[in-house]
Scaffold this active site. Structure first.
Site, short mmCIF file in Angstrom:
data_model
loop_
_atom_site.label_atom_id
_atom_site.label_comp_id
_atom_site.label_asym_id
_atom_site.label_seq_id
_atom_site.Cartn_x
_atom_site.Cartn_y
_atom_site.Cartn_z
N GLU A 29 0.85 -1.19 0.00
CA GLU A 29 0.00 0.00 0.00
C GLU A 29 0.88 1.24 0.00
O GLU A 29 2.00 1.22 0.53
CB GLU A 29 -0.90 -0.02 1.26
CG GLU A 29 -1.79 1.20 1.37
CD GLU A 29 -2.90 1.04 2.43
OE1 GLU A 29 -2.93 0.00 3.12
OE2 GLU A 29 -3.72 1.97 2.55
N ASN A 58 -6.75 1.54 2.62
CA ASN A 58 -7.47 2.78 2.82
C ASN A 58 -7.02 3.86 1.83
O ASN A 58 -7.79 4.71 1.43
CB ASN A 58 -7.27 3.28 4.26
CG ASN A 58 -7.83 2.29 5.29
OD1 ASN A 58 -8.66 1.46 4.97
ND2 ASN A 58 -7.37 2.40 6.53
N ASN A 116 -12.04 -0.72 -1.34
CA ASN A 116 -11.46 -1.29 -0.12
C ASN A 116 -12.29 -0.94 1.10
O ASN A 116 -12.64 0.24 1.30
CB ASN A 116 -10.04 -0.73 0.08
CG ASN A 116 -9.41 -1.20 1.38
OD1 ASN A 116 -9.05 -2.37 1.51
ND2 ASN A 116 -9.29 -0.30 2.35
N GLU A 117 -12.63 -1.95 1.88
CA GLU A 117 -13.30 -1.75 3.19
C GLU A 117 -14.35 -0.65 3.16
O GLU A 117 -14.36 0.24 4.02
CB GLU A 117 -12.25 -1.47 4.28
CG GLU A 117 -11.32 -2.64 4.50
CD GLU A 117 -10.44 -2.53 5.74
OE1 GLU A 117 -10.40 -1.46 6.37
OE2 GLU A 117 -9.81 -3.54 6.09
N TYR A 124 -7.11 -8.90 11.37
CA TYR A 124 -5.81 -8.72 12.04
C TYR A 124 -6.00 -9.14 13.50
O TYR A 124 -7.04 -8.87 14.09
CB TYR A 124 -5.39 -7.25 12.02
CG TYR A 124 -5.12 -6.72 10.62
CD1 TYR A 124 -3.89 -6.93 10.00
CD2 TYR A 124 -6.09 -6.02 9.92
CE1 TYR A 124 -3.64 -6.45 8.72
CE2 TYR A 124 -5.86 -5.54 8.64
CZ TYR A 124 -4.63 -5.76 8.05
OH TYR A 124 -4.38 -5.29 6.78
N GLU A 132 -6.53 -9.31 3.15
CA GLU A 132 -5.71 -8.69 4.22
C GLU A 132 -5.78 -9.60 5.43
O GLU A 132 -6.88 -9.81 5.98
CB GLU A 132 -6.23 -7.29 4.60
CG GLU A 132 -5.92 -6.24 3.57
CD GLU A 132 -6.26 -4.83 4.05
OE1 GLU A 132 -6.16 -4.55 5.27
OE2 GLU A 132 -6.63 -4.01 3.19
N GLN A 141 1.26 -6.61 5.47
CA GLN A 141 1.64 -6.29 4.12
C GLN A 141 2.99 -6.92 3.79
O GLN A 141 3.35 -7.86 4.49
CB GLN A 141 1.65 -4.78 3.96
CG GLN A 141 0.24 -4.17 4.21
CD GLN A 141 0.12 -2.70 3.81
OE1 GLN A 141 0.99 -2.12 3.18
NE2 GLN A 141 -0.99 -2.06 4.19
O1 AHR Z 1 -3.22 -2.95 5.91
C1 AHR Z 1 -3.42 -1.76 6.60
C2 AHR Z 1 -4.86 -1.24 6.52
O2 AHR Z 1 -5.71 -2.13 7.19
C3 AHR Z 1 -5.46 -1.12 5.16
O3 AHR Z 1 -5.15 0.09 4.55
C4 AHR Z 1 -6.92 -1.23 5.40
O4 AHR Z 1 -7.61 -1.80 4.32
C5 AHR Z 1 -7.02 -2.05 6.67
O5 AHR Z 1 -7.87 -1.47 7.58
#
Ligand code: AHR
Length: 501
Positions: A28, A73, A173-174, A245, A293, A350
């Protein structure tokens, strides 16, 4: 008493073919992922494009067949046109997602060039936050149309005569997250994603598209979001995305090591939602999952809050990973393999510097974090059919998950290579685990290699000054007798046992 787990290795317990794209990653425009990560023109190893060769070597060693870009993001406010053409003409912009300055010295064409060098497939995300259908079709025309139109000729003018032929695209994205620039309701996003998808496929029918699922299963709109979005997009998209995450904020390692059970449940719920819409629509089409992700992310949260706004490529998201983080990543890899029939794309988020397996020092060396090793071994050895192991394991009690199996495991069978790889995490943080497997169905196979990754200090990590403090080692505690495999796994360990014909 020593803890024990038993399993059966059988060709008929196939889960499905492992798609190599399961070992994808993500870059990113965030922190030092691009600038000072993969791109550092002044670095001693930089090539003619400004790409760090030492980083390219490590990405190839990691084994990443597909890479998502440019966000995240970031993409929800990104004008891709800013990042193409003469570098000295490219605008600097306020970047609202991460509150930095984007210089646009690296953009779409540089990314595609980097991908070709590394031998990774681009998974390009488009902006559906501040942009819409027009931008969606224009970027596909710029990238994939051969010549003779405004956008394809612009690409040629920029020096890329041949089309990039980008096959995989994320539709935003999201978009369910209020933090997203241009956040939308499921209805709003579903309609927009449907129209963008139609236009993109009219420009190039070969493209495959990922619709945004929820940004996490904890979102209040999960899984209604998925259902509504798929109601609108089912006929036009190929995948739905999942993000997750985990962290050990409470210092509860046993609970942390069990977090992949949450990932497993998340995947099952999304499959159920996709198939509910399939049934509702009387469709024959199966929408696949793109877990684009996933990782451990919590170490850098506090430090990030101290970073002042509007700097260029600040050190955001620089988690320094420990041994226990590597075990959680190992359990998450095993969970993805256990769903190889439906999860066809997955991206470790990432790749470089930002919550990443690879770290760099500006002007200096690149080094491997602990999480690098389970990922690299899974990507290298986890090919062919994923096999369920019908595991019966000792367990421990956890307040959140109840009975947690001590052994988290899956196998892969590469028939052509005549090789089986068994991946196992021993979640017990104090004791060895004795693993016993019936492998009679694989007559003629013998143990050729065994790797273990563990450390008595679960907080041990690698660093720029000690890049090799925590390394996997080759051991041989496995033996086969009368069709039975017996192996002793160290406490809190990631293990790969390789069998060959
Ligand atoms: O990977 C970091 C961030 O986590 C990304 O930009 C977003 O999509 C997620 O919230």
């Amino acid at each position: 008493m020593t803890k024990k787990a038993t399993f059966t290795l059988h060709k008929e317990l196939s889960i499905g073919e492992v798609d190599p794209r399961l070992y994808g990653s993500f870059l990113e425009h965030l922190g030092r992922a691009i600038y000072g990560g993969i791109y550092e023109p002044d670095h001693p190893t930089a090539d003619e494009h400004g790409f760090r060769r030492d980083v390219i070597d490590l990405v190839q060693e990691l084994g990443v067949p597909i890479t998502r870009y440019p966000g995240g993001n970031f993409v929800s406010g990104y004008r891709w046109e800013d990042g193409v053409g003469e570098k000295n003409q490219r605008p600097r912009r306020l970047e609202l997602a991460w509150r930095t300055i984007e210089t646009n010295q690296f953009g779409l064409n540089e990314f595609v060039t980097w991908c070709r060098k590394v031998d990774t497939e681009p998974l390009m995300a488009i902006n559906l936050g501040t942009a819409g259908v027009d931008e969606a079709r224009q970027i596909v025309e710029y990238c994939n149309h051969s010549a003779g139109t405004f956008w394809s000729d612009l690409r040629r003018l920029h020096g890329w005569e041949k089309p990039h032929g980008i096959k995989y695209w994320c539709l935003g994205n999201e978009m369910d997250g209020p933090w997203q620039i241009g956040h939308k309701t499921a209805e709003e996003y579903g309609r927009l994603a449907c129209e963008a998808a139609k236009a993109m496929k009219w420009v190039d029918p070969r493209v495959e598209l990922v619709a945004c699922g929820s940004s996490g299963r904890g979102m209040p709109t999960f899984p209604a979001w998925e259902a509504t979005v798929l109601e609108h997009t089912y006929d036009h998209v190929d995948f739905i995305s999942l993000h997750t995450y985990y962290g050990n904020q409470n210092g509860d390692t046993r609970n942390f090591l069990a977090k992949s059970l949450d990932m497993d449940d998340f995947i099952r719920s999304v499959i159920a939602t996709c198939d509910y819409i399939k049934a509702k629509k009387r469709s024959k089409k199966v929408v696949q999952l793109s877990f684009d992700e996933w990782n451990v992310w919590f170490h850098s949260n506090e430090a990030d809050r101290q970073i002042p706004a509007w700097s260029i490529a600040p050190p955001q998201g620089e988690d320094h990973y420990t041994m226990e983080d590597a075990l959680v990543v190992g359990c998450m890899l095993i969970t993805l393999l256990k769903h190889a029939d439906r999860v066809k794309i997955a991206c470790l988020a990432q790749l470089v510097n930002v919550i990443a397996p690879i770290m760099t020092i500006q002007g200096g060396a690149a080094w491997r974090q602990t999480i690098f090793y389970p990922f690299a071994q899974a990507s290298r050895f986890g090919r062919g059919q994923a096999l369920d192991l019908a595991m019966k394991s000792a367990f421990y009690e956890d307040r959140e998950f109840g009975e947690v199996p001590v052994a988290e495991a899956v196998a892969t069978w590469d028939e052509e290579a005549g090789a089986v790889s068994i991946f196992v995490v021993n979640r017990d943080i104090e004791e060895d685990l004795v693993l016993e497997g019936d492998i009679q169905n694989f007559a003629g196979y013998r143990v050729t290699d065994q790797f273990a990754y563990s450390n008595p200090d679960l907080k041990a990590s690698n660093s720029a000054s000690h890049p090799d403090r925590v390394l996997p080692r080759t051991i041989m505690t496995a033996s086969v007798e009368s069709g039975k495999l017996v192996v002793i796994l160290p406490p809190a360990s990631w293990n790969v046992i390789r069998l060959s014909r």
